[in-house]
Motif scaffolding. Structure first.
Motif: not given
Length: 344
Positions: A187-193, A195-198
Motif C-alpha cells: 500500500g502507498v499513501l500518496a495523500t499529500g496534505p 498524510t500527517p493525519a494518517l
C-alpha cells in the motif's frame, strides 16, 4: 492469472502517475487507486506547473531533468499536460555547481547555461541558470488524462476517504474506504496534505501554499525562481502573471485554508525589486492550497513506520513536485515491482 494487489491512496498527480506506471509495467498487477479528496484542496489542482531541469539538490536535478526529457520526447505526454515551452531562469546568490550544470546538459542537451552577475535576466546582482527547454504544464490536466488511461488499461478506481491505515499479518496492509476495509500486498499513501493525519508522528507536516494571479503590463517573465528571496512566477493567461513566495505556515487544516495577506504584500514588494520591467496592474485572484512536507524534501517513495511492513508513502514534496513527478513515479514503481530496498 492475476498478480499481487497494490493499493495507492490519493489520486493527485503523484498517486495517479504511480498507479499508471505500475499497471503499464505489469498488467497482471491488481492496482487499485483510491481518489480520496476533492481536487481544490490538494496541490495538483492549483499547482503552477513549472517544469525545469535545474535544481540545487543533485537528486532533485536528476528527477526534474529526467521528467522534462521524457515529457519533451513524448508527443502524448506533451498533449496530455498542455506543455508550453517558454524557457526558465533560476537565480542564485552564488555560482551554480559546474558539475550540476554539466549533468543537466547531459540529460537535456543544449538546454542550460550558467550566467554570471550582469548576464542573467532580471536582477543584475544574481548568478543564474538559464534553460531553453523548460516551461510549464497543467498538472490537473495531466492527472486527468493519465487517470483515464489507467482505467482504460484495467486499473481499478474507487472513491472515498481513506482512514485507519494499519499493518496486517504477513506483511500486508489495509485501510478503510467508506467503512469497508480493503487489503493489499503493498500500500502507498500518496495523500499529500492528508498524510500527517494518517501517519501521525511519522515526520510529515502539512504546509500552506499561496500565490496570486495578477494583471500585468510591461515585459512578462519566463518561468523563474529567485533562490535568494523565494519569489517565483510564470506567465499567466491573458497578459497575466502568476507570482508567489513560500509560506512558513505549517500544520494547517487542508479543509480550512485562508489567504495570508502578509504573503501577498511580500510578493508584490519582491516583484517590484526582482522584475523592474513588469508592472502589476491588479490582483485577479488568490490561490490557496496545501501540500505535504518532510525534513528530507522531494517526491519519492518512503517506507512508513513501523519498518518491515509493505506500507509506503509517495509524498513529502518541496512545493513543486509536478516537475519531478514523471521520473519519481517511474522510480517508485520500479522499486515496488522489484521490491528493492527503499531508502528512508
Amino acid at each position: 492469472m492475476s498478480g499481487p494487489r497494490v493499493g495507492v491512496a490519493g489520486a493527485g498527480i503523484a498517486g495517479t502517475l504511480l498507479a499508471w506506471r505500475l499497471k503499464l509495467a505489469d498488467r497482471r498487477l491488481r492496482v487499485e487507486l483510491v481518489d480520496t479528496a476533492s481536487p481544490e484542496h490538494g496541490a495538483t489542482g492549483v499547482s503552477g506547473g513549472l517544469v525545469r531541469g535545474y535544481e540545487p539538490d543533485p537528486r532533485q536535478l536528476d528527477l526534474a531533468a529526467s521528467s522534462l526529457a521524457e515529457l519533451r520526447a513524448s508527443r502524448l505526454l506533451r498533449a496530455w499536460s498542455g506543455y508550453q515551452e517558454t524557457g526558465s531562469v533560476y537565480l542564485r546568490a552564488d555560482p551554480a555547481d559546474p558539475a550540476a550544470v554539466e549533468r543537466l546538459q547531459r540529460l537535456l542537451p543544449g538546454s542550460a547555461r550558467a550566467c554570471a552577475p550582469g548576464e542573467a535576466p532580471y536582477l543584475a546582482a544574481r548568478h543564474g541558470v538559464v534553460e531553453r527547454h523548460a516551461g510549464f504544464i497543467s498538472p490537473r490536466r495531466l492527472r486527468d488524462e493519465v487517470l483515464a488511461d489507467f482505467v482504460r488499461i484495467g486499473g481499478d478506481l474507487v472513491h472515498g476517504t481513506v482512514g485507519a491505515v494499519r499493518a496486517e499479518p504477513g506483511a500486508t496492509v489495509s485501510w478503510l474506504v467508506g467503512g469497508e476495509r480493503r487489503r493489499y500486498d503493498s500500500g502507498v499513501l500518496a495523500t499529500g496534505p492528508w498524510t500527517p493525519a494518517l501517519l501521525p508522528g511519522d515526520g510529515y507536516r502539512t504546509k500552506l501554499i499561496q500565490y496570486g494571479v495578477y494583471d500585468a503590463t510591461g515585459t512578462l517573465p519566463a518561468p523563474f525562481v529567485d533562490e535568494v528571496t523565494g519569489l517565483y512566477g510564470r506567465p499567466g493567461p491573458g497578459n497575466g502573471v502568476l507570482l508567489g513566495v513560500p509560506s512558513d505556515a505549517y500544520d494547517v487544516d487542508p479543509t480550512r485554508l485562508r489567504p495570508v495577506p502578509a504573503l501577498l504584500r511580500r510578493t508584490s514588494d519582491l516583484a517590484a525589486r526582482v522584475l523592474p520591467e513588469l508592472g502589476i496592474a491588479g490582483l485577479r485572484h488568490i490561490v490557496v492550497a496545501a501540500d505535504c512536507y518532510t525534513a528530507s524534501p522531494g517526491l519519492r517513495l518512503r517506507p512508513a513506520v513501523p519498518a518491515g511492513t509493505s506500507l509506503f508513502t509517495f509524498t513529502g514534496g518541496s512545493g513543486g513536485a509536478a516537475k519531478t513527478a514523471l521520473a519519481a513515479a517511474r522510480q517508485a514503481a520500479d522499486r515496488l515491482l522489484h521490491r528493492s530496498a527503499v531508502p528512508v
